[in-house]
Scaffold this motif. Structure first.
Motif, PDB file in Angstrom:
ATOM      1  N   LEU A 101       0.807  -1.216   0.000  1.00 47.63           N
ATOM      2  CA  LEU A 101       0.000   0.000   0.000  1.00 47.63           C
ATOM      3  C   LEU A 101       0.839   1.264   0.000  1.00 47.63           C
ATOM      4  O   LEU A 101       0.316   2.346   0.253  1.00 47.63           O
ATOM      5  N   ASP A 102       2.126   1.141  -0.287  1.00 50.71           N
ATOM      6  CA  ASP A 102       2.964   2.326  -0.338  1.00 50.71           C
ATOM      7  C   ASP A 102       2.631   3.159  -1.569  1.00 50.71           C
ATOM      8  O   ASP A 102       2.279   2.629  -2.629  1.00 50.71           O
ATOM      9  N   LYS A 103       2.769   4.446  -1.420  1.00 57.23           N
ATOM     10  CA  LYS A 103       2.477   5.334  -2.538  1.00 57.23           C
ATOM     11  C   LYS A 103       3.471   5.123  -3.667  1.00 57.23           C
ATOM     12  O   LYS A 103       3.125   5.264  -4.857  1.00 57.23           O
ATOM     13  N   ARG A 133      -7.251   2.694  -2.236  1.00 57.58           N
ATOM     14  CA  ARG A 133      -6.713   1.388  -1.821  1.00 57.58           C
ATOM     15  C   ARG A 133      -6.542   1.317  -0.302  1.00 57.58           C
ATOM     16  O   ARG A 133      -6.778   0.261   0.314  1.00 57.58           O
ATOM     17  N   LEU A 134      -6.134   2.415   0.305  1.00 48.02           N
ATOM     18  CA  LEU A 134      -6.034   2.432   1.768  1.00 48.02           C
ATOM     19  C   LEU A 134      -7.405   2.254   2.410  1.00 48.02           C
ATOM     20  O   LEU A 134      -7.539   1.553   3.426  1.00 48.02           O
ATOM     21  N   ASN A 135      -8.425   2.884   1.839  1.00 48.05           N
ATOM     22  CA  ASN A 135      -9.779   2.718   2.374  1.00 48.05           C
ATOM     23  C   ASN A 135     -10.237   1.279   2.247  1.00 48.05           C
ATOM     24  O   ASN A 135     -10.886   0.730   3.151  1.00 48.05           O
ATOM     25  N   MET A 136      -9.926   0.636   1.126  1.00 44.74           N
ATOM     26  CA  MET A 136     -10.320  -0.760   0.947  1.00 44.74           C
ATOM     27  C   MET A 136      -9.607  -1.685   1.940  1.00 44.74           C
ATOM     28  O   MET A 136     -10.161  -2.684   2.377  1.00 44.74           O
ATOM     29  N   SER A 137      -8.374  -1.339   2.280  1.00 38.32           N
ATOM     30  CA  SER A 137      -7.628  -2.188   3.218  1.00 38.32           C
ATOM     31  C   SER A 137      -8.186  -2.111   4.631  1.00 38.32           C
ATOM     32  O   SER A 137      -7.897  -2.990   5.460  1.00 38.32           O
TER      33      SER A 137
END
Length: 556
Positions: A101-103, A133-137
């Motif tokens: 999940l790194d930018k 993607r962070l929200n999905m995680s």
């Protein structure tokens, strides 16, 4: 896919070698649309196949595949991974998501591109995809499954029936932020692995928008132990408790379960498990044994009343004496006689406990029908089953610090005594505090005598009594405090002067005298150990804090 970073020069060199070895196969894949259509005798044009994806691509004809350009590194990587399986990432073989999940990784994916002719990543910004993607995680696995299934339902496009109307092909128009994307980009934005997304589409085709259940849910595990093996563990624990345990006459106060059986404190659960394994080995034929973790779980679930005795557990002296006689008996007759005496002692204690519980139950049922506001005049209410329990607590030492101060350890602290009278009808307890200067004798002598008990009982009846005509009183068998002629004469005085019509005085079996007063004293101890106390008034505040009532009941 197996690769998401730019391809290095060594990788390109190996690909050139692969291209030369597999020219025919690569010609079919990388040939322009016009030449491929001419070679197949078809004039169909490809329009938006890279946007609208078929869920049954494995069953479609080859003329419906999306043509790729020669510069597509994704397809080259796929072909390379077929001949170099050691380079394939393990995520391609399991259902885990892309947890990178790194930018920087998102920027690398944007530079690589999706591989389709529409270049879907150009419609979005790196920050937007990274944030999504962070929200999905943040979702749990089952929550993300339902979200994706619901979005698949929105993206689904029903196709025409084929093969005689037996089946309808599934198409999906993947849309994100108002832009149509290919499946690969849509899956990456939602932080889904390739295999997991494939399984979700298969589940949606079969069940629709329904949470996924594991295939083995509700079924017995294939490696589970049989009922006979579990039964052997329970039998061993029960037999071991009969031989080495110390049974209690009743369950602890507030529990309606089975009376506990205490094993010796020197025997840990690991020691008991080793004896169980040895017992399974010496059986003829040898029996299957379970692991230590399973052994502990069976113990906890099936026989929780068998407990290991703590090193400072207060037990009955008679019970301990009878247990030692049974354990070390040399003849069967001695063992039988000790067992009979032990059983009689336990039954007697059980009857006393049952009578105590019945008295409390009658007292609570009687008071619920009458509104009582103590203090009341003697014999002013028609109550005959009011129940009182009284006892002394262990002395409190002042000053007391929650953290041990070294100089205070060597000093002689002030002793504060506590006497409690519990009214089981109202479920309340009055605690009397007095220090060494208020005892009958000098230097805290005669602080627990019969005169102190009578003095505090008389004050309680006068100031906090319910005005009952008859009552029941329970106390322990301490001869110096309760079971003596002084206390009995005081009760006779109350009945002869009309303060009570009837008083029933009961004693529990020695060694089995724990009552509600001890529970209240334990609550006080819990707060006392965590507090700094220097004076008796501060100790009275501690007693008040230990009570659930708005105003603690304490006198000093």
């Amino acid at each position: 896919m197996a690769f998401s970073a730019p391809i290095d020069p060594q990788f390109n060199q190996e690909l050139r070698t692969l291209l030369e070895e597999r020219q025919e196969e690569l010609f079919e894949t990388f040939s322009p649309p016009e030449s491929r259509a001419n070679s197949q005798g078809s004039t169909e044009n490809v329009s938006e196949d890279c946007i609208r994806h078929d869920a049954n691509d494995d069953e479609d004809d080859s003329d419906e595949d999306e043509p790729l350009t020669e510069a597509d590194p994704t397809e080259l990587a796929r072909l390379y991974s077929q001949t170099h399986p050691e380079m394939v990432h393990e995520d391609d073989h399991r259902e885990d998501d892309d947890d990178d999940l790194d930018k920087s990784s998102v920027e690398a994916v944007f530079r690589t591109g999706c591989g389709c002719k529409h270049q879907c990543y150009t419609n979005f910004s790196v920050d937007r995809v990274w944030e999504y993607r962070l929200n999905m995680s943040e979702f749990q696995k089952d929550q993300l499954d339902v979200l994706v299934l619901a979005k698949l339902e929105q993206c689904e496009v029903q196709g025409e029936p084929i093969r005689g109307g037996k089946r309808e092909r599934q198409f999906f128009d993947y849309v994100f932020d108002g832009h149509r994307t290919c499946e690969k980009v849509w899956r990456y934005i939602h932080n889904l692995g390739e295999k997991r997304f494939k399984n979700l589409k298969a589940h949606y085709k079969t069940h629709g928008v329904v949470p996924r259940d594991h295939g083995r849910r509700g079924k017995r595990p294939v490696n589970a132990y049989s009922f006979e093996v579990v039964q052997d563990v329970v039998k061993f624990l029960l037999r071991y408790a009969d031989d080495n345990g110390l049974p209690m006459p009743a369950a602890p106060h507030g529990r309606d379960g089975r009376p506990p059986v205490y094993l010796p404190s020197c025997d840990t659960k690991a020691d008991v498990y080793k004896k169980y394994v040895n017992a399974c080995k010496v059986c003829q034929p040898a029996k299957q044994s379970v692991g230590e973790t399973t052994f502990r779980n069976i113990w906890k679930l099936c026989v929780p009343h068998i407990q290991r005795m703590e090193p400072r557990t207060d037990v009955c002296a008679k019970c301990e004496h009878f247990r030692n006689e049974i354990q070390f008996a040399t003849t069967e007759e001695d063992k039988l006689n000790s067992s009979i005496a032990f059983s009689g002692h336990i039954l007697k204690a059980q009857k006393e406990r049952e009578f105590l519980n019945s008295c409390i139950k009658r007292a609570q049922g009687e008071v619920t029908d009458i509104t009582v506001q103590p203090p009341c005049s003697p014999c002013s209410l028609d109550l005959h089953n009011v129940h009182y329990t009284f006892d002394f607590a262990q002395s409190f030492l002042l000053p007391h610090q929650s953290r041990q101060v070294s100089p205070l350890y060597f000093l002689n602290p002030l002793r504060v005594n506590c006497f409690g009278v519990c009214n089981d009808s109202l479920q309340s307890q009055m605690n009397y505090l007095f220090d060494e200067s208020q005892t009958i004798g000098i230097d805290n002598r005669k602080c627990h005598g019969a005169n102190n008990v009578v003095s505090m009982l008389h004050n309680y009846f006068h100031e906090h009594g319910l005005g009952e005509k008859g009552c029941h009183c329970h106390a322990d068998n301490c001869a110096g405090q309760n079971k003596n002629k002084t206390v009995i004469h005081y009760f006779c005085y109350r009945t002869s002067t009309g303060l009570h019509d009837e008083i029933n005085y009961h004693f529990l079996e020695p060694g089995h005298t724990k009552c509600i007063c001890d529970a209240c004293f334990g609550k006080i101890r819990q707060v006392y150990r965590r507090s700094d106390v220097d004076t008796v008034s501060q100790l009275a505040d501690i007693v008040s804090k230990s009570s659930r009532r708005e105003q603690g009941e304490v006198l000093w």
